[in-house]
Each structure stands twice: as structure tokens, then as C-alpha cells.
Design a protein around this motif. Structure first.
Motif, PDB file in Angstrom:
ATOM      1  N   GLY A 204      39.110  31.662  49.372  1.00 37.51           N
ATOM      2  CA  GLY A 204      39.405  32.705  49.563  1.00 37.51           C
ATOM      3  C   GLY A 204      39.712  33.990  50.562  1.00 37.51           C
ATOM      4  N   ASP A 205      40.433  35.119  50.719  1.00 35.56           N
ATOM      5  CA  ASP A 205      39.802  36.055  51.712  1.00 35.56           C
ATOM      6  C   ASP A 205      39.094  37.431  50.926  1.00 35.56           C
ATOM      7  OD1 ASP A 205      41.999  37.120  51.165  1.00 35.56           O
ATOM      8  OD2 ASP A 205      42.758  37.592  53.506  1.00 35.56           O
ATOM      9  N   ARG A 206      39.952  36.688  49.051  1.00 33.17           N
ATOM     10  CA  ARG A 206      39.185  37.834  48.215  1.00 33.17           C
ATOM     11  C   ARG A 206      38.783  37.666  46.717  1.00 33.17           C
ATOM     12  NH1 ARG A 206      44.108  40.603  45.351  1.00 33.17           N
ATOM     13  NH2 ARG A 206      45.750  39.635  46.423  1.00 33.17           N
ATOM     14  N   LEU A 207      38.296  38.433  45.720  1.00 34.99           N
ATOM     15  CA  LEU A 207      38.094  37.513  45.319  1.00 34.99           C
ATOM     16  C   LEU A 207      39.367  38.130  43.827  1.00 34.99           C
ATOM     17  CD1 LEU A 207      35.082  39.005  43.808  1.00 34.99           C
ATOM     18  CD2 LEU A 207      35.022  37.199  44.271  1.00 34.99           C
ATOM     19  N   LEU A 208      39.500  37.554  42.706  1.00 28.53           N
ATOM     20  CA  LEU A 208      41.186  37.576  42.241  1.00 28.53           C
ATOM     21  C   LEU A 208      42.219  37.673  43.047  1.00 28.53           C
ATOM     22  CD1 LEU A 208      39.803  40.703  38.979  1.00 28.53           C
ATOM     23  CD2 LEU A 208      39.992  37.976  38.782  1.00 28.53           C
ATOM     24  N   SER A 209      42.527  36.338  43.737  1.00 32.66           N
ATOM     25  CA  SER A 209      43.628  36.496  44.671  1.00 32.66           C
ATOM     26  C   SER A 209      44.733  36.788  43.943  1.00 32.66           C
ATOM     27  CB  SER A 209      42.806  35.311  45.762  1.00 32.66           C
ATOM     28  OG  SER A 209      43.260  34.262  45.031  1.00 32.66           O
ATOM     29  N   MET A 210      45.030  36.360  42.843  1.00 35.16           N
ATOM     30  CA  MET A 210      46.319  36.893  42.397  1.00 35.16           C
ATOM     31  C   MET A 210      46.597  37.873  41.886  1.00 35.16           C
ATOM     32  SD  MET A 210      47.258  33.568  42.085  1.00 35.16           S
ATOM     33  CE  MET A 210      48.351  32.850  41.194  1.00 35.16           C
ATOM     34  N   GLU A 211      45.947  38.719  41.783  1.00 34.53           N
ATOM     35  CA  GLU A 211      45.403  40.240  41.021  1.00 34.53           C
ATOM     36  C   GLU A 211      46.230  41.198  42.410  1.00 34.53           C
ATOM     37  OE1 GLU A 211      47.193  41.322  38.677  1.00 34.53           O
ATOM     38  OE2 GLU A 211      46.040  39.069  37.483  1.00 34.53           O
ATOM     39  N   GLU A 212      46.080  42.097  42.455  1.00 29.44           N
ATOM     40  CA  GLU A 212      46.506  43.777  43.252  1.00 29.44           C
ATOM     41  C   GLU A 212      44.918  43.669  44.175  1.00 29.44           C
ATOM     42  OE1 GLU A 212      48.821  45.132  43.620  1.00 29.44           O
ATOM     43  OE2 GLU A 212      50.238  45.927  42.132  1.00 29.44           O
ATOM     44  N   PRO A 213      45.161  43.775  45.152  1.00 27.71           N
ATOM     45  CA  PRO A 213      44.333  43.918  46.800  1.00 27.71           C
ATOM     46  C   PRO A 213      42.886  44.677  46.049  1.00 27.71           C
ATOM     47  CG  PRO A 213      45.797  44.056  47.213  1.00 27.71           C
ATOM     48  CD  PRO A 213      46.537  44.096  45.497  1.00 27.71           C
ATOM     49  N   GLU A 214      43.590  45.886  44.938  1.00 24.66           N
ATOM     50  CA  GLU A 214      42.342  47.327  44.213  1.00 24.66           C
ATOM     51  C   GLU A 214      41.639  46.357  43.422  1.00 24.66           C
ATOM     52  OE1 GLU A 214      45.682  47.575  44.979  1.00 24.66           O
ATOM     53  OE2 GLU A 214      46.022  48.922  45.887  1.00 24.66           O
ATOM     54  N   SER A 215      42.458  45.369  42.944  1.00 21.72           N
ATOM     55  CA  SER A 215      41.403  44.473  41.370  1.00 21.72           C
ATOM     56  C   SER A 215      40.606  43.820  42.319  1.00 21.72           C
ATOM     57  CB  SER A 215      42.574  43.739  40.462  1.00 21.72           C
ATOM     58  OG  SER A 215      44.004  44.522  40.229  1.00 21.72           O
ATOM     59  N   SER A 216      40.480  43.409  42.934  1.00 16.57           N
ATOM     60  CA  SER A 216      40.103  42.802  44.014  1.00 16.57           C
ATOM     61  C   SER A 216      38.108  43.054  44.911  1.00 16.57           C
ATOM     62  CB  SER A 216      40.619  41.888  45.328  1.00 16.57           C
ATOM     63  OG  SER A 216      41.360  41.318  44.952  1.00 16.57           O
TER      64      SER A 216
END
Ligand SMILES: Cc1cc2nc3c(=O)[nH]c(=O)nc-3n(C[C@H](O)[C@H](O)[C@H](O)COP(=O)(O)OP(=O)(O)OC[C@H]3O[C@@H](n4cnc5c(N)ncnc54)[C@H](O)[C@@H]3O)c2cc1C
Length: 453
Positions: A204-216
Motif C-alpha cells: 500500500g502507499d502508507r504504513l498502518l493503512s487502516m488508521e489515520e494518515p497522521e498515524s502512518s
């Protein structure tokens, strides 16, 4: 075949959820047969929550000693995996022996069967040559196993899942991690803190994709500080293994190598060969659908990871308690997943409850967002190095209540407790705003996040 053994309830799978159901019902005086093919207690105490959080405790202590204000530069700490591995072996898992748990269940009057259970008809289960009959109900609590993605070559290699990574007594010099979700990131950070060079590969395009973008962003920055190389937006195309270790060819044409490879690309419910078709359920389903009393079919209950409501120990126990009440014919609130809490135990911890901003917008709510960085709070400033984090609140403006929140920081998972209560109980925002939050705690940052709404 021996004559069928009968009991009020037969529990298939004695992990977190099954053990709770079986023990409580046996304690309530029902006859209960609990069938488990591996270890009573399941993934959490032996290969999941407990040993990984012991690792993280050790890794966090190392990191804190390295960065503590006033000591940085003058303190030296030596990372040593041996005591961590010993603690996991001796304290957490009794060398992966479940005698204590089995004795506890049997001590409550339960009948324990070690074996792989197959459902052979309504209320009927077989393990080995023996058949068991449940007169009152069958409980399915078979949990999940690590998903092994269909990447060319992978299946033939000696990859680790969480089990290999937890059981290892020695650390590799280099590690490749497939998957940038909570499990992949927790292992990556802690092993990096013990000197392993870690590369994370996330499709995916970010880590921790299920959470808020700020979390990623917070997780990515924290991992980078620990020297973890996180590759996002690339997939593993081919995996090979030779004496030197693993080689993974990526979708962008590059190749990464590592002495070990950890697969952390999600979990799949163990349902395939359970015999669900014999009780009218779909054996190819990803999860077992249940009603709000955890009923999956007539006289069949399902609890824990298999229901697909979230792979968490607290979820398994929550659902187990609802099923227990229903089996005992007691009243109680139906299952309610609005305030599902989840914590990624990286440093900083990233806790979240309820909806993300995107989920709330997709649901058509009148969304208001409150945000504050932890670094600008009094406690964050006092804390100094290691104070990264934030609080983000998601409010349904029409009703004036919190529907979701994220708290990332040194105690992100602990602050989440207050936020979970607020979401679950629909505490009015006005009440939260007039609450006195103790100074100088991390949770006092809630005051700033509320003012920012
Ligand atoms: C690395 C890792 C870290 C985690 N950390 C956390 C955390 O910090 N916090 C948290 O809340 N959750 C965490 N989890 C998730 C947590 O472990 C699970 O949500 C929890 O174990 C689910 O309980 P369960 O009873 O549904 O399934 P399980 O614990 O998987 O138990 C199911 C049991 O059923 C048995 N079984 C399966 N099929 C059969 C059969 N046919 N016959 C007999 N027995 C069978 C299995 O052997 C297993 O013991 C973590 C998971 C992992 C992998």
C-alpha cells in the motif's frame, strides 16, 4: 469408533475466546468439552500479544536509555537478546506448554480434548476417532492464522511468521518484513532496537493503512529514527532463499536481501476444513457471520477472530461474554462495535477507537476534527525526546458526540481509555470540554484537541 461423548456445550478451539467461553460455562455448572489441537490460550499468550509486548518492553527500555534527557551521550546500554528470549520462554510461555491453562479448565469441571476437531453435523464434532455431541450448543472459536501471500517462490522458503519471530533465541543481522501493518511494525521496531537491520515492504502507499494518515506518518518517522527502512507502494514479486538468506524481487524491479524474512501480511480465519457445510454454513467464507448475540446458526455460536470484527484479544473476550450470556439464557446488551479500540504498540504507541476521519466522512456524518500535537503539550515538552504523538478527535457535529479518536504518543494506548469511554457512552462534547484534565499529564492534551475542534 467409540460411543459419542455428550456434553451441554462443545467448544472448538481453546484460544482466547474459546477458553473464556469454556471456562465460564464449566464454572456455571454446564458440562463442557473443549477441543484444542495446539495450545490452550491460543495465539495471544504464546505467539502474539504477550511475548511481543515483552519484547517491546525491552526495546522501549533500550530506546529510552539511549535518548533520556540528561543522560544522552553519557549513558551506554548494551542490547542483549538472550534475556528477552529467556523471559518469553520461561515466563510468558512456559516453553510453549499449556499445562497451567489445561489444569485451570479441568479444575472448573471441563473435559479437555487435545485434537483437531471437525464438525460432522448439527451439534456433532469429531476429533480423532472420537465423536462428541453438544446438546445445548456448539461454539466455534478457531481463530486466525498468518496469511501467506501467493508470491512466487515464497511457499518453498523457510520464512518466519509471528511464531518464528517470537520463538527465535538468536537474532539475524538483517531482516525483511513483508507487511507494514501493526504486527509487522511492532516486530520491525523492536528488532531494529536490538541491532537488526530491518527493511519493511508494504504494498500500500502508507504504513498502518487502516488508521489515520497522521498515524502512518508518525509510525514512519519513528521507524526511520530506529534505522528501519520502510518501502511503501512496492510489492514482493518473487522470493528465493539460499545459504546466505532471502532475496526478494520487488515490483519496481529492485531486489532486497535479508538473513530472515518475516511474513506479516494479515490473518485469515481458520474455517476451511472445519466441516461448516455439515451445519449449513459456507466453508469458503472469509469469516463467520453472527448476529448480535454471536449466533452463527441454530445452536451454533462463533467468537473471536473468526467473526471478522477485529483480531484482538479484547474483542475475543467481549464476544465470548456475549455468547456465554446467551447460552445461559441471560439478558445483556447485544454486540456493539462502535467503540472498538486498537493499539499498535510501536514507540510511540498508536491507539485508536471508533471511526477514522475518512470512515466518518464516508458514512455521511457532519464531521468535525480536533487535532493537537503532543510535542506542544506541557507534558510533551517536559518529556522531551520521545515525545512524538498527537491526539485527533472525530466528532459527529450533528449530535455533538465523539465517534472516533486517535491518541499517539508515549502512553497513546493508555490515553485511549478515556476516548473509548467517550465514544461508547456518547459523552457530549460540551461535557468533555468542561471536564478537568489533570496537569501535566499526556491526556491533558485532550483539552487542546477539543479546543481545536
Ligand atoms: C504477533 C501478534 C500480536 C498480537 N498482539 C495483540 C495485542 O497486543 N492485543 C490484542 O488485543 N491482540 C493482539 N493479537 C491478536 C490476538 O492474539 C488474537 O486476536 C486472539 O488470539 C484471538 O483469539 P481467538 O480465540 O479468536 O483465536 P486464537 O487465539 O487464534 O485461538 C484459536 C485456537 O483454535 C485452535 N484451533 C483452530 N482450529 C481448530 C480445530 N479444528 N480443532 C481444534 N482446535 C483448533 C487453534 O489452535 C487456536 O489455539 C496479536 C496477534 C499476533 C499474531
Amino acid at each position: 469408533m467409540d460411543e459419542a461423548q455428550r456434553a451441554d456445550v462443545v467448544v472448538v478451539g481453546m484460544g482466547v475466546g474459546g477458553e473464556e467461553v469454556a471456562e465460564q460455562l464449566a464454572g456455571a455448572g454446564l458440562s463442557v468439552i473443549g477441543i484444542e489441537h495446539t495450545l490452550v490460550g491460543g495465539e495471544c499468550p504464546y505467539w502474539g500479544c504477550v511475548p511481543t509486548k515483552m519484547m517491546i518492553r525491552a526495546g522501549n527500555a533500550l530506546a529510552e536509555a539511549r535518548r533520556i534527557p540528561g543522560l544522552a551521550g553519557s549513558s551506554t546500554v548494551q542490547a542483549d537478546w538472550a534475556p528477552v528470549a529467556k523471559r518469553i520462554r520461561d515466563e510468558a510461555t512456559d516453553s510453549w506448554d499449556d499445562k497451567v491453562a489445561v489444569d485451570r479448565f479441568v479444575g472448573k469441571g471441563g473435559i479437555f480434548v487435545r485434537g483437531r476437531a471437525t464438525i460432522v453435523g448439527p451439534g456433532r464434532v469429531r476429533a480423532g476417532e472420537q465423536e462428541y455431541v453438544a446438546t445445548r450448543g456448539l461454539v466455534i472459536a478457531t481463530g486466525t492464522a498468518a496469511v501467506i501471500p501467493p508470491v512466487e517462490g515464497l511457499a518453498d522458503t523457510p520464512y518466519w511468521t509471528n511464531r518464528g519471530a517470537v520463538e527465535t533465541e538468536t537474532l539475524p543481522e538483517t531482516l525483511l518484513v513483508l507487511g507494514g501493518g501493526a504486527i509487522g511494525l511492532e516486530f520491525s521496531q523492536v528488532l531494529a532496537r536490538f541491532g537488526v537491520q530491518v527493511t519493511v515492504i508494504e504494498g500500500g502507499d502508507r504504513l498502518l493503512s487502516m488508521e489515520e494518515p497522521e498515524s502512518s506518518e508518525t509510525a514512519a518517522a519513528a521507524l526511520a529514527r530506529d534505522g528501519v527502512k520502510a518501502l511503501t507502494g512496492v510489492r514482493a514479486r518473487r522470493v528465493s532463499h539460499s545459504d546466505g538468506g532471502f532475496s526478494v524481487e520487488l515490483s519496481d524491479g529492485s531486489t532486497v536481501t535479508g538473513e530472515k524474512l518475516l511474513v506479516a501480511t494479515g490473518r485469515a480465519a481458520r474455517l476451511g476444513s472445519l466441516g461448516l457445510e455439515t451445519i449449513g454454513l459456507d466453508p469458503s467464507a472469509r469469516f463467520l457471520a453472527t448476529d448480535e448475540r454471536m449466533r452463527a446458526a441454530d445452536k451454533v455460536w462463533a467468537v473471536g477472530d473468526v467473526t471478522g470484527h477485529g483480531n484482538f484479544t479484547h474483542m475475543a473476550v467481549y464476544e465470548a461474554r456475549i455468547a456465554i450470556r446467551d447460552i445461559l439464557g441471560q439478558d445483556g446488551p447485544p454486540a456493539d462495535y462502535r467503540a472498538l479500540p486498537r493499539v499498535t504498540f510501536t514507540d510511540p504507541e498508536i491507539g485508536a477507537v471508533g471511526m477514522t476521519e475518512k470512515q466518518a466522512r464516508d458514512a455521511g456524518l457532519d464531521v468535525q476534527v480536533g487535532y493537537t500535537p503532543l510535542t506542544s503539550s506541557s507534558r510533551g515538552w517536559i518529556h522531551g525526546p520521545g515525545n512524538d504523538g498527537f491526539i485527533k478527535l472525530i466528532v459527529d457535529g450533528a449530535r455533538g458526540v465523539l465517534v472516533g479518536a486517535t491518541s499517539a504518543g508515549p502512553s497513546g494506548g493508555e490515553i485511549l481509555g478515556a476516548l473509548s469511554v467517550a465514544v461508547q457512552a456518547e459523552v457530549p462534547i460540551a461535557t468533555l470540554k468542561s471536564t478537568i484534565w489533570a496537569y501535566p499529564t499526556f491526556h491533558r492534551a485532550l483539552d487542546a484537541a477539543l479546543s481545536n475542534l
